[in-house]
Write an enzyme that holds these catalytic residues in place. Structure first.
Site, mmCIF file in Angstrom:
data_model
loop_
_atom_site.group_PDB
_atom_site.id
_atom_site.type_symbol
_atom_site.label_atom_id
_atom_site.label_comp_id
_atom_site.label_asym_id
_atom_site.label_seq_id
_atom_site.Cartn_x
_atom_site.Cartn_y
_atom_site.Cartn_z
ATOM 1 N N ASP A 99 50.896 44.600 53.316
ATOM 2 C CA ASP A 99 50.522 43.633 52.336
ATOM 3 C C ASP A 99 49.285 42.699 52.666
ATOM 4 O O ASP A 99 48.996 42.331 53.530
ATOM 5 C CB ASP A 99 51.830 42.502 52.674
ATOM 6 N N ASN B 140 43.164 35.222 44.332
ATOM 7 C CA ASN B 140 43.008 35.280 42.966
ATOM 8 C C ASN B 140 42.715 34.033 42.392
ATOM 9 O O ASN B 140 41.919 33.976 41.396
ATOM 10 C CB ASN B 140 44.387 36.031 42.494
ATOM 11 N N HIS C 81 40.700 36.815 38.949
ATOM 12 C CA HIS C 81 41.584 38.124 38.842
ATOM 13 C C HIS C 81 40.668 39.464 38.713
ATOM 14 O O HIS C 81 41.083 40.457 39.383
ATOM 15 C CB HIS C 81 42.372 38.160 37.773
ATOM 16 N N ASP D 75 41.037 41.862 41.818
ATOM 17 C CA ASP D 75 41.275 43.450 41.523
ATOM 18 C C ASP D 75 40.349 44.588 42.265
ATOM 19 O O ASP D 75 40.862 45.433 42.757
ATOM 20 C CB ASP D 75 41.154 43.800 40.065
ATOM 21 N N GLU E 17 50.623 43.519 45.748
ATOM 22 C CA GLU E 17 49.424 43.665 46.590
ATOM 23 C C GLU E 17 49.966 44.192 47.871
ATOM 24 O O GLU E 17 49.603 44.169 48.983
ATOM 25 C CB GLU E 17 49.192 42.169 47.228
#
Length: 202
Positions: free
Chosen positions: A57, A65, A70, A74, A101
């Site tokens: 994780d 983010n 965002h 990504d 994630e």
């Protein structure tokens, strides 16, 4: 006609690839993972060999983010997926995107020591990426928390239950300060000692 057949075959192969690949990270998706875990679990059950499952994780990705946007988030996900993909170098090792994630790794024929060594390698490789993370509470760079479950499958223990052990180990890694690995052996005795809601969640 031969060219048409070849083109059709290429198109079918591309469709198959697309159906099992996560668009963003370009590694296997959850659907493909479900197929692979069933196959590898049954193989380990038949041969009575250890199998390791790892849940990874990205620490404080929501903060990342919110701070960087965002699109940057990504790109971070894609970078970490590729780091994990390069680390899983044996023929039978598999990695997939498991959730937002989260990534999941299957390491067949892997002992606890080998799994912990692999996790240490992953932490090192992620650190070497030097992805700046100003809003992380554990580091100036992007880090991972890893939950590991290792054991030999038994007829009355399902792969989904083993994943619960990995999830429980991941929870411990996060609770203990993140940017680290925790490990559980999966066995039915321990499962009975768990809080009822965890057993129900199978």
């Amino acid at each position: 006609a031969l060219r048409f057949a070849k083109t059709r075959q290429q198109l079918l192969e591309k469709m198959k690839r697309d159906s099992i690949t996560d668009d963003l990270t370009q590694i296997a998706n959850r659907r493909y993972f479900n197929q692979i875990i069933a196959k590898e679990w049954n193989r380990a059950l038949r041969s009575q060999t250890q199998i390791a499952l790892m849940l990874c994780d990205i620490d404080y990705l929501k903060n990342y983010n919110d701070y960087y946007g965002h699109q940057a988030g990504d790109e971070c996900l894609h970078s970490i997926a590729q780091v994990l993909n390069r680390a899983t170098h044996r023929a039978g090792d598999y990695i997939a995107r498991y959730g937002g994630e989260e990534f999941v790794i299957i390491l067949p024929a892997t002992s606890v020591q080998a799994a912990l060594k692999f996790a240490a390698l992953v932490h090192t490789r992620v650190a070497q990426e030097n992805i700046t993370h100003k809003t992380s509470a554990v580091s100036s760079y992007v880090t991972l928390s890893i939950g590991i479950a290792v054991g030999v499958p038994t007829p009355n223990l399902r792969a989904e239950t083993a994943l619960r052990f990995a999830d429980e180990a991941l929870y411990e890694a996060k609770n203990s300060g993140r940017n680290q690995s925790c490990q559980h052996m999966f066995n039915l005795t321990k499962l009975k000692q768990w809080p009822q809601q965890i057993i129900k969640a199978q």
